[in-house]
Design a protein around this motif. Structure first.
Motif, short mmCIF file in Angstrom:
data_model
loop_
_atom_site.label_atom_id
_atom_site.label_comp_id
_atom_site.label_asym_id
_atom_site.label_seq_id
_atom_site.Cartn_x
_atom_site.Cartn_y
_atom_site.Cartn_z
N GLU A 67 0.83 -1.21 0.00
CA GLU A 67 0.00 0.00 0.00
C GLU A 67 0.87 1.26 0.00
O GLU A 67 0.62 2.21 -0.75
CB GLU A 67 -0.93 -0.01 1.22
CG GLU A 67 -1.91 1.16 1.23
CD GLU A 67 -2.94 1.05 2.34
OE1 GLU A 67 -3.77 1.97 2.47
OE2 GLU A 67 -2.93 0.03 3.07
N LYS A 90 -5.04 -9.13 -7.04
CA LYS A 90 -6.04 -9.06 -5.97
C LYS A 90 -5.65 -8.04 -4.91
O LYS A 90 -6.49 -7.35 -4.35
CB LYS A 90 -6.22 -10.44 -5.33
CG LYS A 90 -6.99 -11.43 -6.19
CD LYS A 90 -7.10 -12.79 -5.50
CE LYS A 90 -7.85 -13.79 -6.36
NZ LYS A 90 -7.92 -15.13 -5.74
N GLN A 93 -5.87 -4.16 -6.62
CA GLN A 93 -7.11 -3.68 -7.24
C GLN A 93 -7.72 -2.50 -6.51
O GLN A 93 -8.20 -1.55 -7.14
CB GLN A 93 -8.13 -4.81 -7.34
CG GLN A 93 -7.96 -5.69 -8.56
CD GLN A 93 -8.95 -6.85 -8.58
OE1 GLN A 93 -9.05 -7.60 -7.62
NE2 GLN A 93 -9.69 -6.98 -9.66
N SER A 94 -7.73 -2.56 -5.19
CA SER A 94 -8.37 -1.49 -4.41
C SER A 94 -7.40 -0.36 -4.05
O SER A 94 -7.79 0.62 -3.41
CB SER A 94 -8.96 -2.08 -3.12
OG SER A 94 -7.92 -2.64 -2.32
N ASN A 97 -5.97 3.49 -9.08
CA ASN A 97 -7.03 3.81 -10.03
C ASN A 97 -6.94 2.90 -11.25
O ASN A 97 -5.85 2.56 -11.70
CB ASN A 97 -6.89 5.28 -10.44
CG ASN A 97 -8.09 5.77 -11.23
OD1 ASN A 97 -8.32 5.34 -12.35
ND2 ASN A 97 -8.85 6.67 -10.63
N SER A 98 -8.09 2.54 -11.79
CA SER A 98 -8.10 1.62 -12.94
C SER A 98 -7.51 2.24 -14.20
O SER A 98 -7.22 1.54 -15.17
CB SER A 98 -9.53 1.15 -13.22
OG SER A 98 -10.36 2.26 -13.55
#
Length: 343
Positions: A67, A90, A93-94, A97-98
């Motif tokens: 993170e 996994k 992902q959070s 940004n995509s």
């Protein structure tokens, strides 16, 4: 103005790419699972596991927390083995940004799903994926020896963004829109490199290696063509270029692994000797199982023999003999026209 870039994976290739970007003036965060590696980089500016003799650029900082490593990342380079990619995706992902550009550097095919790395990254929700592939040994990049590579993406702007970031006076980057061809060529050449190593371990000669590389390229072309990619891509850096260097260099873990197999070592013994991920092993099994499960009649004799040697205990000499004694055929089946013969 510098960019903030995160490199996930502090193996030899991840470290080399991170250092290259740092040398180019970018702010680079390198994520490593091993805290000892993180401490080594941050306290001594060295990755003691892979490049103990090389001092890393001061623009590079290592992190043990994913993170923290991804804070403000404008571009993310993923440099982990193909089989570890799902787990990494996994986790991130959070955290990002995509729309962030994801650069994929692994050369393999996921065994269970038979998906390439870029496919898995896109399915995880990331829109901008660039594949970085070519004849690029990390050891030589760290030595700043002249190197060329391909930045492949459907999005021209993303491919050129990566090209600009990585380009230097010793690292030349070309763009290519044929992502499928670049990835599949990069994956399959590892299988051919294992075969090349096996032949070297059996003490065969230059004639053998030249024939194997040439017929291996033919096999790669057949494979990428079946999947709708461009055969022309395989005469470039990510095809022929990567195939030649991987089949001939002692920097190649796939070739070194194959040499141990040719000398009579078992699969596990050869892996232990190399002590690094050998992508060609799982790629050979993935392709073999895919051909078998889908009942696909695609001629891939080298890949099939490598699988038999690695997973079925086949004698390497017998495998080579069967390759040599296959039924007669034209060298280039697709270009032979009976009107060309004097009959």
């Amino acid at each position: 103005m510098s960019s903030t870039i995160t490199v996930i994976g502090a193996g030899s290739w991840g470290t080399a790419l991170a250092n290259l970007l740092a040398e180019n003036g970018e702010e680079v965060k390198l994520y490593a699972r091993d805290k000892a590696v993180v401490d080594s980089i941050n306290k001594q500016q060295r990755n003691f596991k892979y490049f103990p003799e090389h001092r890393l650029n001061n623009n590079l900082t290592a992190f043990n927390n994913l993170e923290s490593a991804l804070v403000e990342a404008e571009l993310v380079v993923i440099s982990v083995p193909t089989q570890a990619l799902t787990s990494v995706l996994k986790q991130i992902q959070s955290l990002i940004n995509s729309d962030v550009i994801i650069v994929s550097t692994a050369k393999g095919i996921e065994e269970e799903s038979f998906k390439t790395n870029s496919q898995m990254i896109k399915e995880a929700g990331f829109k901008n994926v660039v594949v970085l592939s070519g004849p690029t040994h990390a050891e030589e990049v760290m030595e700043q020896l002249p190197t060329a590579i391909v930045s492949a993406a459907k999005n021209k702007e993303a491919a050129e963004r990566v090209q600009d970031l990585f380009m230097s006076n010793y690292f030349r980057v070309y763009t290519n829109p044929d992502v499928r061809g670049v990835e599949l060529g990069g994956a399959l050449k590892n299988v051919i490199a294992v075969a090349s190593g096996i032949c070297d371990g059996l003490n065969f000669g230059d004639n053998t290696r030249a024939a194997l590389i040439t017929r291996g390229l033919n096999e790669m072309s057949r494979f990428v063509n079946y999947h709708g990619a461009k055969n022309l891509t395989l005469v470039g850096l990510s095809g022929m270029g990567d195939l030649v260097v991987t089949c001939t260099s002692m920097h190649s873990r796939n070739r070194r692994f194959g040499i141990e197999i040719g000398k009579g070592k078992t699969l596990s013994e050869a892996k232990e000797e190399v002590n690094q991920v050998v992508e060609g092993v799982k790629t050979a099994r993935a392709i073999y199982n895919w051909l078998d499960s889908e009942k696909i009649d695609l001629e891939m004799p080298i890949t099939k023999q490598v699988y038999q040697v690695l997973f079925k205990g086949k004698d390497p000499y017998q495998a080579v003999e069967e390759l040599m004694l296959r039924s007669k055929k034209h060298e280039m089946e697709s270009v032979v026209d009976n009107s060309l013969w004097n009959i």
